[in-house]
Design an enzyme around this catalytic site. Structure first.
Site, PDB file in Angstrom:
ATOM      1  N   THR A  42       0.821  -1.216   0.000  1.00  0.00           N
ATOM      2  CA  THR A  42       0.000   0.000   0.000  1.00  0.00           C
ATOM      3  C   THR A  42       0.848   1.256   0.000  1.00  0.00           C
ATOM      4  OG1 THR A  42      -1.840  -1.101   1.069  1.00  0.00           O
ATOM      5  CG2 THR A  42      -1.725   1.256   1.374  1.00  0.00           C
ATOM      6  N   TYR A  56      -8.287   0.341  -3.012  1.00  0.00           N
ATOM      7  CA  TYR A  56      -7.286   0.967  -3.895  1.00  0.00           C
ATOM      8  C   TYR A  56      -6.421  -0.139  -4.506  1.00  0.00           C
ATOM      9  CZ  TYR A  56      -4.804  -0.082   0.348  1.00  0.00           C
ATOM     10  OH  TYR A  56      -4.297  -0.764   1.418  1.00  0.00           O
ATOM     11  N   SER A  89       1.482  -7.724  -0.704  1.00  0.00           N
ATOM     12  CA  SER A  89       2.233  -8.677   0.127  1.00  0.00           C
ATOM     13  C   SER A  89       1.492  -9.980   0.412  1.00  0.00           C
ATOM     14  CB  SER A  89       2.718  -8.018   1.419  1.00  0.00           C
ATOM     15  OG  SER A  89       1.692  -7.911   2.364  1.00  0.00           O
ATOM     16  N   THR A 122       1.652  -4.321   4.196  1.00  0.00           N
ATOM     17  CA  THR A 122       1.538  -4.586   5.637  1.00  0.00           C
ATOM     18  C   THR A 122       0.971  -5.970   5.962  1.00  0.00           C
ATOM     19  OG1 THR A 122      -0.649  -3.555   5.729  1.00  0.00           O
ATOM     20  CG2 THR A 122       1.268  -2.140   6.205  1.00  0.00           C
ATOM     21  N   ASP A 123       0.303  -6.605   4.979  1.00  0.00           N
ATOM     22  CA  ASP A 123      -0.390  -7.859   5.294  1.00  0.00           C
ATOM     23  C   ASP A 123       0.554  -8.965   5.773  1.00  0.00           C
ATOM     24  OD1 ASP A 123      -2.711  -6.616   4.664  1.00  0.00           O
ATOM     25  OD2 ASP A 123      -3.036  -7.642   2.753  1.00  0.00           O
ATOM     26  N   LYS A 195       0.355  -7.507  12.767  1.00  0.00           N
ATOM     27  CA  LYS A 195      -0.704  -6.608  12.306  1.00  0.00           C
ATOM     28  C   LYS A 195      -1.955  -6.945  13.095  1.00  0.00           C
ATOM     29  CE  LYS A 195      -2.856  -4.792   8.149  1.00  0.00           C
ATOM     30  NZ  LYS A 195      -2.928  -4.820   6.672  1.00  0.00           N
ATOM     31  N   GLU A 316      -0.774 -28.991  27.303  1.00  0.00           N
ATOM     32  CA  GLU A 316      -2.036 -29.573  26.820  1.00  0.00           C
ATOM     33  C   GLU A 316      -1.824 -30.886  26.072  1.00  0.00           C
ATOM     34  OE1 GLU A 316      -5.308 -28.584  27.157  1.00  0.00           O
ATOM     35  OE2 GLU A 316      -4.495 -27.222  28.672  1.00  0.00           O
TER      36      GLU A 316
HETATM   37  C1  SIN Z   1      -1.048  -3.052   2.773  1.00  0.00           C
HETATM   38  O1  SIN Z   1       0.063  -2.850   2.337  1.00  0.00           O
HETATM   39  O2  SIN Z   1      -1.465  -2.406   3.771  1.00  0.00           O
HETATM   40  C2  SIN Z   1      -1.992  -4.052   2.219  1.00  0.00           C
HETATM   41  C3  SIN Z   1      -1.577  -4.663   0.948  1.00  0.00           C
HETATM   42  C4  SIN Z   1      -0.320  -5.439   1.045  1.00  0.00           C
HETATM   43  O3  SIN Z   1      -0.043  -6.029   2.084  1.00  0.00           O
HETATM   44  O4  SIN Z   1       0.398  -5.479   0.046  1.00  0.00           O
END
Ligand code: SIN
Length: 359
Positions: A42, A56, A89, A122-123, A195, A316
């Site tokens: 992103t 987007y 990602s 971020t994923d 995340k 467990e």
């Molecule tokens: C992001 O970057 O926040 C979402 C898309 C990605 O992980 O490439």
């Protein structure tokens, strides 16, 4: 007379310009050399309008445009940029990790590179961060950064995150701390961060263990040390690897059976991470499949889908008897990474358990 005066004025001007250039050059030379390795996400995304913060397109803006969009970074470091790949990602694969890690290691071995920033979606950013944390062979800073809003959005978080990441990658204080994540004015350690929210800018958290510092005014402030071994202190070497062993995650839930485990083993998994409920519990309908997989030589790691806490060895389940490994506090997705790397060294479960308590 007039001629002499103008010659004197011209040489004074040249003298002044020469001095100015020398000062500017000296200041530029003092700046750290930071390479930005762009991979997409992103932070390199564009939306249809300034209010488009969902829906987007990720991974469209190239590294030079990213750098030009934040000219402030050239005040804190001498910047070079490389586009390693350009993907969202969720499409990150083991092959991308090997390519990226090899490039990071080559660059950091050069005396004229002081630090690296990796721009990333971020994923799966936390996974790439932990992978690099285990295989980078340098104490120099490696900082992962992304953004939650695309570059075209109102209050896009990419520019300030990139500025902070470059400042951190060029800072002496970040040396020897392993791979760091710079998001939302916070510094996180690769091992613990995750995340935690689908869309908000403060999504990166290490909920109970906590962040390790802040970035304020372009300066890092550290408050906690990273205690688990990383980078130069690991036993993993990817320099000659073209692939990683197949390791998958089987997720547990009420009414779960053995279908996923059996399918993953049939598909060739060499290791399986059981993302168990609670303290990594083994549901009665799943356990026989995991036991059978272990008998076939598949290494089983018991982790928890809960998100916080230690999965207790012999808690467990009787791990000694089952010859299973526990994930300690690693999330299932990070346990998968450590298990893949562990399997490049050994299939001895005692040794692999030691690695889970070390890294
Ligand atoms: C992001 O970057 O926040 C979402 C898309 C990605 O992980 O490439």
């Amino acid at each position: 007379m007039l001629f002499h005066k103008s010659v004197r004025a011209t040489s004074a001007l040249f003298g002044f310009l020469f001095l100015l250039m020398t000062v500017v050059q000296a200041q530029t030379a003092k700046l750290p050399n930071v390479t930005i390795l762009a991979t997409g996400g992103t932070i390199a995304g564009t939306g249809a309008t300034s209010t488009t913060t969902v829906g987007y397109t990720a991974a469209t803006v190239g590294v030079q445009a990213l750098i030009q969009a934040v000219p402030e970074i050239t005040k804190v470091a001498n910047i070079t940029g490389e586009q390693v790949f350009q993907i969202a990602s969720e499409n990150m694969g083991n092959e991308h990790w090997l390519q990226l890690a090899k490039r990071v290691n080559v660059l950091l071995a050069q005396p004229n590179v002081d630090g690296i920033v990796v721009t990333h979606g971020t994923d799966t950013l936390e996974e790439t961060a932990y992978f690099l944390n285990l295989v980078v062979k340098s104490k120099k800073p490696v900082v992962m950064v992304g953004s939650m809003r695309p570059s075209t959005a109102l209050s896009a978080d990419g520019p300030i995150n990139l500025y902070n990441a470059v400042s951190l990658a060029g800072s002496q204080a970040a040396i020897g701390k392993g791979v760091l994540v710079a998001m939302n004015d916070q510094i996180h350690a690769a091992r613990d961060v995750t995340k935690s929210n689908t869309t908000t800018a403060d999504t990166f958290r290490a909920a109970e263990l906590g962040m390790i510092g802040y970035i304020q005014g372009g300066k890092p402030f550290f408050y906690r040390e990273v205690t688990r071994k990383h980078t130069v202190d690991t036993e993993f070497d990817i320099a000659k690897l073209d692939a990683l062993p197949q390791v998958d995650v089987a997720y547990a839930y009420a009414n779960v059976g053995a279908v996923a485990v059996n399918a993953l083993v049939a598909a060739g998994a060499k290791g399986l991470v059981h993302a168990g409920v609670g303290n990594g519990s083994l549901p009665a309908k799943t356990k026989p499949a995991l036991v059978a997989a272990r008998e076939k030589g598949v290494v089983i790691v018991r982790s928890s889908r809960v998100g916080q806490g230690i999965v207790a060895r012999n808690g467990e389940a009787n791990d000694d008897q089952l010859d299973f490994v526990v994930a300690d506090t690693l999330s299932p997705q990070k346990a998968r990474i450590l298990l893949m790397l562990a399997l490049t060294r050994t299939s001895n479960t005692k040794d692999i358990q030691r690695m889970f308590y070390t890294y």
